[in-house]
Enzyme design. Structure first.
Site, PDB file in Angstrom:
ATOM      1  N   HIS A  28      10.268  21.187  57.096  1.00 23.50           N
ATOM      2  CA  HIS A  28      11.657  20.926  56.683  1.00 23.50           C
ATOM      3  C   HIS A  28      11.940  19.432  56.901  1.00 23.50           C
ATOM      4  O   HIS A  28      12.727  19.051  57.767  1.00 23.50           O
ATOM      5  CB  HIS A  28      12.616  21.794  57.502  1.00 23.50           C
ATOM      6  CG  HIS A  28      13.998  21.904  56.944  1.00 23.50           C
ATOM      7  ND1 HIS A  28      14.389  21.297  55.762  1.00 23.50           N
ATOM      8  CD2 HIS A  28      15.113  22.533  57.416  1.00 23.50           C
ATOM      9  CE1 HIS A  28      15.661  21.572  55.542  1.00 23.50           C
ATOM     10  NE2 HIS A  28      16.123  22.314  56.515  1.00 23.50           N
ATOM     11  N   ASP A  44      16.040  26.092  67.248  1.00 20.09           N
ATOM     12  CA  ASP A  44      16.237  26.708  65.929  1.00 20.09           C
ATOM     13  C   ASP A  44      16.162  28.224  66.155  1.00 20.09           C
ATOM     14  O   ASP A  44      15.760  28.687  67.235  1.00 20.09           O
ATOM     15  CB  ASP A  44      15.126  26.223  64.986  1.00 20.09           C
ATOM     16  CG  ASP A  44      15.275  26.739  63.555  1.00 20.09           C
ATOM     17  OD1 ASP A  44      16.371  27.221  63.184  1.00 20.09           O
ATOM     18  OD2 ASP A  44      14.277  26.669  62.795  1.00 20.09           O
ATOM     19  N   CYS A  69      19.443  22.728  63.971  1.00 16.56           N
ATOM     20  CA  CYS A  69      19.507  22.511  62.516  1.00 16.56           C
ATOM     21  C   CYS A  69      20.551  23.397  61.849  1.00 16.56           C
ATOM     22  O   CYS A  69      21.013  23.078  60.764  1.00 16.56           O
ATOM     23  CB  CYS A  69      18.140  22.735  61.897  1.00 16.56           C
ATOM     24  SG  CYS A  69      17.461  24.368  62.219  1.00 16.56           S
ATOM     25  N   GLN A 116      15.608  17.787  57.065  1.00 19.88           N
ATOM     26  CA  GLN A 116      16.353  18.103  58.283  1.00 19.88           C
ATOM     27  C   GLN A 116      16.054  17.070  59.359  1.00 19.88           C
ATOM     28  O   GLN A 116      16.956  16.567  60.047  1.00 19.88           O
ATOM     29  CB  GLN A 116      15.944  19.505  58.773  1.00 19.88           C
ATOM     30  CG  GLN A 116      16.598  19.907  60.074  1.00 19.88           C
ATOM     31  CD  GLN A 116      18.098  20.082  59.940  1.00 19.88           C
ATOM     32  OE1 GLN A 116      18.559  20.797  59.061  1.00 19.88           O
ATOM     33  NE2 GLN A 116      18.873  19.433  60.800  1.00 19.88           N
ATOM     34  N   ARG A 123      22.859  14.992  57.418  1.00 18.84           N
ATOM     35  CA  ARG A 123      22.016  15.502  56.328  1.00 18.84           C
ATOM     36  C   ARG A 123      22.358  14.773  55.036  1.00 18.84           C
ATOM     37  O   ARG A 123      21.478  14.380  54.268  1.00 18.84           O
ATOM     38  CB  ARG A 123      22.247  17.019  56.115  1.00 18.84           C
ATOM     39  CG  ARG A 123      21.804  17.941  57.240  1.00 18.84           C
ATOM     40  CD  ARG A 123      20.297  17.940  57.423  1.00 18.84           C
ATOM     41  NE  ARG A 123      19.568  18.211  56.188  1.00 18.84           N
ATOM     42  CZ  ARG A 123      19.267  19.430  55.723  1.00 18.84           C
ATOM     43  NH1 ARG A 123      19.588  20.495  56.412  1.00 18.84           N
ATOM     44  NH2 ARG A 123      18.576  19.580  54.600  1.00 18.84           N
ATOM     45  N   ARG A 136      13.336  24.464  47.607  1.00 19.35           N
ATOM     46  CA  ARG A 136      13.243  25.279  48.829  1.00 19.35           C
ATOM     47  C   ARG A 136      12.504  26.559  48.469  1.00 19.35           C
ATOM     48  O   ARG A 136      12.932  27.318  47.594  1.00 19.35           O
ATOM     49  CB  ARG A 136      14.630  25.605  49.383  1.00 19.35           C
ATOM     50  CG  ARG A 136      14.590  26.656  50.488  1.00 19.35           C
ATOM     51  CD  ARG A 136      15.883  26.792  51.230  1.00 19.35           C
ATOM     52  NE  ARG A 136      16.122  25.635  52.078  1.00 19.35           N
ATOM     53  CZ  ARG A 136      17.021  25.593  53.071  1.00 19.35           C
ATOM     54  NH1 ARG A 136      17.759  26.663  53.326  1.00 19.35           N
ATOM     55  NH2 ARG A 136      17.180  24.510  53.798  1.00 19.35           N
TER      56      ARG A 136
HETATM   57  N1  NVA Z   1      13.510  27.835  60.617  1.00 24.27           N
HETATM   58  C1  NVA Z   1      14.678  28.174  59.842  1.00 24.27           C
HETATM   59  C2  NVA Z   1      15.406  26.942  59.422  1.00 24.27           C
HETATM   60  C3  NVA Z   1      16.630  27.161  58.592  1.00 24.27           C
HETATM   61  C4  NVA Z   1      17.297  25.900  58.179  1.00 24.27           C
HETATM   62  C5  NVA Z   1      14.256  28.987  58.633  1.00 24.27           C
HETATM   63  O1  NVA Z   1      13.246  28.656  58.007  1.00 24.27           O
HETATM   64  O2  NVA Z   1      14.930  29.977  58.328  1.00 24.27           O
HETATM   65  N1   CP Z   2      19.678  23.368  58.253  1.00 22.59           N
HETATM   66  C1   CP Z   2      19.587  23.841  57.003  1.00 22.59           C
HETATM   67  O1   CP Z   2      18.670  23.534  56.253  1.00 22.59           O
HETATM   68  O2   CP Z   2      20.602  24.661  56.643  1.00 22.59           O
HETATM   69  P1   CP Z   2      20.718  25.501  55.296  1.00 22.59           P
HETATM   70  O3   CP Z   2      19.697  26.602  55.366  1.00 22.59           O
HETATM   71  O4   CP Z   2      22.124  25.995  55.260  1.00 22.59           O
HETATM   72  O5   CP Z   2      20.405  24.576  54.142  1.00 22.59           O
END
Ligand code: NVA
Ligand code: CP
Length: 307
Positions: free
Chosen positions: A130, A224, A264, A133, A292, A103
């Site tokens: 992502h 989101d 998500c 997800q 997930r 990540r």
């Molecule tokens: N769009 C959000 C998703 C988190 C799972 C982010 O990147 O923070």
């Molecule tokens: N939806 C998701 O990826 O959550 P986290 O940021 O908690 O991993």
């Protein structure tokens, strides 16, 4: 599926329709207990440069359920946080690990890991995508309706990483996808073009500013946060801009009567979604969370050659 053995998942555009449907089907069979693939002695590494609850824990739980082990490579405790070149880190980690989930911010970083190393790299969220997800999200739609094909997914809000993977994932499974954003917050046009190519005319990809038109008759509503990780300082300014794109009872009333609601998570109640809808009868958010783990168990088993 032998074709996925040894492969990376950096973008959902890396998959064919058959591979995507196979992963969803495998995840459903794992969830029901019909199959229980095992990857004993395989090791998953986790490199997370942004916060995570679901992705970190669901990947760890998935690997344990496969009989494997997990090493948490916190960037601050390794040389990654001190700037060791990716080309070196990738060639070091692939001598110890069997698969690596990352990540981070730039999509080019997961691409560099995949280019320099020899083990499967899984995108656990970048600024661009992502994909894991969306595997869980489409599994949730499949559970609710039997299949995603021919249905309509409507995403309201920011044209962000989740929206990008959703566009690609829907195109792969033949689900119409409508993305409604404020002006200036549209999804990346290259992703939209890729999705149109993947859809091969079987389903529509619509990008609009008209939230009501996008929601009308939709089978799944998705949203989101309005400011993603790394954009925290923009959050306040965005609230009035995004307010017409909130999922609330009025939004739900113009969707298909059987429509389900996904998010998500983490969520900001009262911003992109109301508490009432999150906790309401049409919400499948908590099943989505559980999925997930099942989806990633299928993905890990596939890239490790166990299914
Ligand atoms: N769009 C959000 C998703 C988190 C799972 C982010 O990147 O923070
Ligand atoms: N939806 C998701 O990826 O959550 P986290 O940021 O908690 O991993």
């Amino acid at each position: 599926m032998a074709a996925l053995k040894g492969r990376s998942l950096l973008s959902l555009a890396d998959l064919t329709t058959d591979e995507m449907l196979h992963l969803l089907n495998t995840a459903a069979r794992i969830k029901s207990g019909e199959i229980n693939p095992q990857c004993p002695q395989k090791i998953l590494g986790l490199v997370f440069k942004k916060a995570s609850t679901r992705t970190r824990v669901s990947f760890t739980a998935a690997m344990y359920k496969l009989g494997g082990q997990v090493i948490d490579l916190n960037a601050n405790l390794t040389q990654i946080g001190r700037g060791e070149p990716t080309a070196d880190t990738a060639r070091v980690l692939d001598r110890y690990l069997d698969v690596l989930a990352i990540r981070t911010y730039a999509q080019s970083e997961v691409e560099d890991f995949a280019h320099h190393g020899n083990i499967p790299i899984i995108n656990a969220l970048t600024d661009l995508e992502h994909p894991c997800q969306i595997l869980a999200d489409l599994l949730t739609v499949q559970e609710a309706f039997g299949s995603c094909k021919g249905l309509t997914m409507t995403y309201l809000g920011d044209g962000n990483n989740v929206a990008h993977s959703l566009i690609l994932g829907c195109a792969l499974v033949g689900m119409n996808v409508r993305i409604a954003t404020p002006e200036g917050y549209e999804p990346d046009s290259d992703i939209v073009k890729k999705a149109e190519a993947l859809a091969q005319g079987r389903s529509e990809v619509v990008v609009t500013h008209d939230a009501k038109a996008a929601v009308s008759g939709a089978h799944t509503l998705y949203t989101d946060v309005w400011a993603s990780m790394g954009q925290e300082e923009l959050a306040e300014k965005r609230i009035p801009i995004f307010e017409p794109y909130q999922i609330n009872a009025a939004t739900l009333a113009i969707a298909d009567p059987q429509a389900i609601v996904l998010h998500c998570l983490p969520a900001h109640r009262g911003e992109e979604i109301t508490a009432e809808v999150m906790e309401g009868a049409q919400s499948r958010i908590w099943d989505e969370v559980e999925n997930r783990m099942h989806a990633q168990q299928a993905l890990l088993a596939a890239v490790l050659g166990a299914v």
